[in-house]
Design an enzyme around this catalytic site. Structure first.
Site, PDB file in Angstrom:
ATOM      1  N   ASP A  76       0.553  -1.078  -0.293  1.00 52.30           N
ATOM      2  CA  ASP A  76      -0.003   0.385  -0.454  1.00 52.30           C
ATOM      3  C   ASP A  76       0.657   1.118   0.419  1.00 52.30           C
ATOM      4  OD1 ASP A  76      -1.286   2.195   0.204  1.00 52.30           O
ATOM      5  OD2 ASP A  76      -2.374   1.260   2.615  1.00 52.30           O
TER       6      ASP A  76
ATOM      7  N   THR B  18      -7.833   2.745 -20.754  1.00 57.04           N
ATOM      8  CA  THR B  18      -7.736   1.790 -19.778  1.00 57.04           C
ATOM      9  C   THR B  18      -8.459   1.473 -19.152  1.00 57.04           C
ATOM     10  OG1 THR B  18      -7.412   3.332 -18.399  1.00 57.04           O
ATOM     11  CG2 THR B  18      -5.175   3.317 -19.467  1.00 57.04           C
TER      12      THR B  18
ATOM     13  N   TYR C 239     -10.391  14.980  -8.066  1.00 57.62           N
ATOM     14  CA  TYR C 239      -9.560  14.372  -9.344  1.00 57.62           C
ATOM     15  C   TYR C 239      -9.101  15.648  -9.488  1.00 57.62           C
ATOM     16  CZ  TYR C 239      -7.292  11.913 -13.245  1.00 57.62           C
ATOM     17  OH  TYR C 239      -6.449  11.324 -14.361  1.00 57.62           O
TER      18      TYR C 239
ATOM     19  N   VAL D 199      -7.353   8.070 -21.842  1.00 56.97           N
ATOM     20  CA  VAL D 199      -6.764   7.156 -22.245  1.00 56.97           C
ATOM     21  C   VAL D 199      -7.335   5.521 -22.110  1.00 56.97           C
ATOM     22  CG1 VAL D 199      -4.754   5.969 -21.524  1.00 56.97           C
ATOM     23  CG2 VAL D 199      -4.398   7.914 -21.604  1.00 56.97           C
TER      24      VAL D 199
ATOM     25  N   LYS E 257      -4.893  16.208  -8.592  1.00 59.79           N
ATOM     26  CA  LYS E 257      -3.445  16.007  -9.971  1.00 59.79           C
ATOM     27  C   LYS E 257      -2.751  17.315 -10.147  1.00 59.79           C
ATOM     28  CE  LYS E 257      -4.286  11.138 -11.430  1.00 59.79           C
ATOM     29  NZ  LYS E 257      -2.858  11.182 -10.776  1.00 59.79           N
TER      30      LYS E 257
ATOM     31  N   SER F 205      -2.560  14.135 -14.971  1.00 56.74           N
ATOM     32  CA  SER F 205      -4.070  14.079 -16.731  1.00 56.74           C
ATOM     33  C   SER F 205      -3.970  15.968 -16.664  1.00 56.74           C
ATOM     34  CB  SER F 205      -4.884  14.108 -15.559  1.00 56.74           C
ATOM     35  OG  SER F 205      -6.530  14.822 -15.814  1.00 56.74           O
TER      36      SER F 205
END
Length: 245
Positions: free
Chosen positions: A55, A181, A146, A179, A150, A133
């Site tokens: 972790d 993913t 988020y 992307v 970032k 990002s």
């Protein structure tokens, strides 16, 4: 002696693609993440690759990963912080737990691991790459936590780059747009949108007509880690098909 790279989030997506590219170029690669089984699967076809599971939101675990790498190879040339998480909510709908998880994975872990790596890189130089990002450069809807994480990662990159330029440690952020993913697939599920429908829309929204491939991000990582990029540090480079333009 081969160069050594630690790559986090290496069991899938950008991390797995980056591990593959670096391994193909002769690096000894340490694939790091939470899921040991998935890491070993990603490492199976990579010459000389090893895995470490733990972790990385825990600072001692980050210290342990770097010490493990040094014990195996006696050097560390490149650190690539790829691991990330997203919770698609407005600030109003973001729980305390989701905020804390986003900051822990996207910001705390890169800080802890970079700090641990720098202690060794100061002896011989090195490169740190943070996968940020394009939403670390501009805002995005339903992504308050988020974007904050970032954006913090981008400025942390710049600050660390200034602190350690004279130590011959180059630190840069890479800022992908969408992307292809598993994370993007999970993000679509969070929003209740069919992935194929989301992909069609994402491709249509890109100025180049398609989203980015993990291998394209990996290729940029390889260049930034190379001697050809010796004068590139403290940057935040979009790889988003022109979206931020």
């Amino acid at each position: 002696m081969p160069k050594v790279a630690i790559i986090t989030g290496a069991s899938s997506g950008i991390g797995a693609a980056t591990a593959a590219v670096f391994s193909q170029q002769g690096y000894q690669v340490v694939l790091a993440g939470r899921n040991e089984e998935r890491l070993k699967s990603a490492a199976d076809n990579l010459d000389g690759a090893i895995t470490w599971a733990g972790d990385l939101t825990n600072s001692q675990a980050c210290n342990n990963l770097v010490e493990f790498t040094m014990s195996q190879f006696s050097r560390l040339d490149v650190l690539i912080n790829c691991a990330g998480v997203i919770h698609r909510h407005t600030a109003e709908d973001t729980s305390d737990e989701q905020w804390a998880n986003t900051m822990a994975v996207n910001l705390d872990a890169p800080f802890f691991l970079s700090r641990a790596a720098i202690r060794h890189m100061k002896k011989a130089g090195g490169t740190i790459l943070n996968i940020a990002s394009d939403w670390g450069l501009q805002g995005g809807e339903l992504a308050a936590a988020y974007c904050a994480s970032k954006g913090g990662l981008v400025l942390m990159t710049k600050a660390m780059a200034l602190d350690h330029a004279r130590d011959k440690i180059r630190i840069n952020a890479i800022c992908p747009g969408d992307v292809d993913t598993p994370m993007l697939k999970a993000e679509s599920a969070q929003r209740g949108i069919d992935y194929e429908v989301a992909m069609t829309q994402n491709n249509a929204d890109s100025p180049t007509g398609r989203i980015t491939l993990p291998e394209e991000v990996a290729a940029l990582c390889l260049y930034l880690a190379s001697d050809s990029a010796a004068q590139i540090t403290g940057t935040a480079i979009p790889i988003d098909g022109g979206n931020t333009a």
